[in-house]
Design an enzyme around this catalytic site. Sequence first.
Site, PDB file in Angstrom:
ATOM      1  N   ASP A  13      33.108  13.179   8.350  1.00 56.76           N
ATOM      2  CA  ASP A  13      34.551  13.674   9.100  1.00 56.76           C
ATOM      3  C   ASP A  13      34.583  14.394   9.842  1.00 56.76           C
ATOM      4  OD1 ASP A  13      35.135  13.365   5.832  1.00 56.76           O
ATOM      5  OD2 ASP A  13      37.199  12.538   7.126  1.00 56.76           O
ATOM      6  N   LYS A  63      33.300  14.553   2.348  1.00 57.60           N
ATOM      7  CA  LYS A  63      34.745  14.763   0.753  1.00 57.60           C
ATOM      8  C   LYS A  63      34.178  15.772   0.475  1.00 57.60           C
ATOM      9  CE  LYS A  63      37.329  13.303   0.809  1.00 57.60           C
ATOM     10  NZ  LYS A  63      38.918  14.111   0.872  1.00 57.60           N
TER      11      LYS A  63
HETATM   12  O1  MRU Z   1      39.682  12.737   2.363  1.00 60.10           O
HETATM   13  P1  MRU Z   1      39.876  11.356   3.003  1.00 60.10           P
HETATM   14  O2  MRU Z   1      39.964  10.165   2.142  1.00 60.10           O
HETATM   15  O3  MRU Z   1      40.016  10.865   4.154  1.00 60.10           O
HETATM   16  O4  MRU Z   1      38.173  11.483   3.167  1.00 60.10           O
HETATM   17  C1  MRU Z   1      37.402  10.725   3.858  1.00 60.10           C
HETATM   18  C2  MRU Z   1      35.853  10.965   3.483  1.00 60.10           C
HETATM   19  O5  MRU Z   1      35.696  12.272   3.415  1.00 60.10           O
HETATM   20  C3  MRU Z   1      34.951   9.535   4.292  1.00 60.10           C
HETATM   21  O6  MRU Z   1      33.756   9.967   3.696  1.00 60.10           O
HETATM   22  C4  MRU Z   1      35.045  10.222   5.333  1.00 60.10           C
HETATM   23  O7  MRU Z   1      35.901   9.562   6.221  1.00 60.10           O
HETATM   24  C5  MRU Z   1      33.595   8.957   6.320  1.00 60.10           C
HETATM   25  S1  MRU Z   1      34.282   7.532   6.238  1.00 60.10           S
HETATM   26  C6  MRU Z   1      34.856   7.426   7.843  1.00 60.10           C
END
Ligand code: MRU
Length: 351
Positions: A234, A245
Site C-alpha cells: 500500500d 494488509k
Molecule cells: O484494505 P484493502 O483491501 O484496500 O487493502 C489492500 C491490500 O492491502 C493489498 O494487498 C494492497 O493494496 C496491495 S495490492 C495493490
Amino acid sequence: MKVNGNDYRTVWMEGSTVCFIEQNLLPFEFRIYRSDNYLETSKAIKSMKIRGAGAIGAAAGFAMAQAFAEAPENELQEFVYRAKQSIYTTRPTARNLYYAVDRVFNKALNSIDPQREALKEAHKIAEEDALSSLRIGKFGEELIQDKSRILTHCNAGWLAFVDHGTALSPVYNAFHHGKDVFVYVDETKPRGQGAKLTAWELQQVGIPYKIIPDNAAAHLMSLGQIDFVIVGADRIAVNGDVANKIGTLSRAIAAREYNIPFYVAAPLSTFDIDCIQGSDIIIEERPQEEVLFTSGITINGKLTSVLSSAPGSSAYNPAFDITPAKFITAIITDKGIIQPDESAIRDITRQ
Ligand code: MRU
C-alpha cells in the site's frame, strides 16, 4: 481481465460516471457499480466497494476529475480544493490514492481547460497502471520456477490494481506460459480479501489454489510446503519498509525463519519518497464491526452479516502493518527488481 469470458477493467469511466466491479458483493454476486459524482465515488472508496491500493488510486483520480466537472465556474479553485481534501480522507494508507489525486489536481488546476485536462490525466493514470502491472508481471515471472507453491496474502490481483494486479501479475504470467503453479491463499481476516477476492480471481483464470486459515501459514512453511511468498504493497518508505494488509508482517517473519523468499510487488507510484521509514506511515483503523461480525451468504443465497464474537465485546481493527525491509528478499517494480534499501529506491524513483 476476463470475467465469464468478457473483458473488464478494474475501474473505468463512461462519460462522467465512474464504473467498477462492486467488490463488497464478490464472490457471491458480480455487479458493476456506477457513481455519478465525486462524493459518491469517495464514499465507495471509504466503504471499500472498491479497494486495493492501485484500484483506489485510479478511482480517486477519476473522483478528482468528477469534482473538476462538478465545480461551479465562479468558485472552481475552492470547490476542487475542498474535494481534494475530502478524497484524501477516504483511506489514509495507500500511497496511490494521494499520487493520483495530486496528479489530476496539479495538472488541471492551472490549465486552460481544467475539466478536460483533469479527465485526460485521470485516464492516463489508469492506463499507466495497466502497463505497470503488466511490467511487474514480466519481471516477477523470472522468479517463478515450474512447480512453485506460492503463498499470497490479501488481494493484490487485478481487482486491486488496474489491470493485471501486482503480486498476482507474475503468477498469471507464469501460468499463461505453461508453468505449473499452485497458490495458497491466506483468508485475510477480518474482511476476507484472500478467501473472497483472490480465490475468485484465481478461479476466473483457472489457477489451482487452496484457501488457508490466516494462522496456518507458518505451519505450512515449517513443513516445506511454500516455495516463496509474494504480496502487494500500500505504501513503501524510502528505507524499503512496506505497509500492506494486516498480517503481512507475521508472514514475513515466519518466511525469514524458514529461509523462504519473501517478495513484494508494487509499481513506483506506490513508493513514497517523502516517507523516510515505515513507522512514519499512517495505519488506517477500520470500524470494529468488521472484526465482530462476519459476512457471507445464507443457504438461500442472501448476503448477510452475523455477529461472530461475544456479544458486548469491542474490537481493535488496524487494517495494515509495516514489514521492515530486513524481512523482504526483493521488491518487484514496474522498472525491474530491486533490493529493499534506500540507495536502490532512490535510484529507481529518480529514473
Ligand atoms: O484494505 P484493502 O483491501 O484496500 O487493502 C489492500 C491490500 O492491502 C493489498 O494487498 C494492497 O493494496 C496491495 S495490492 C495493490
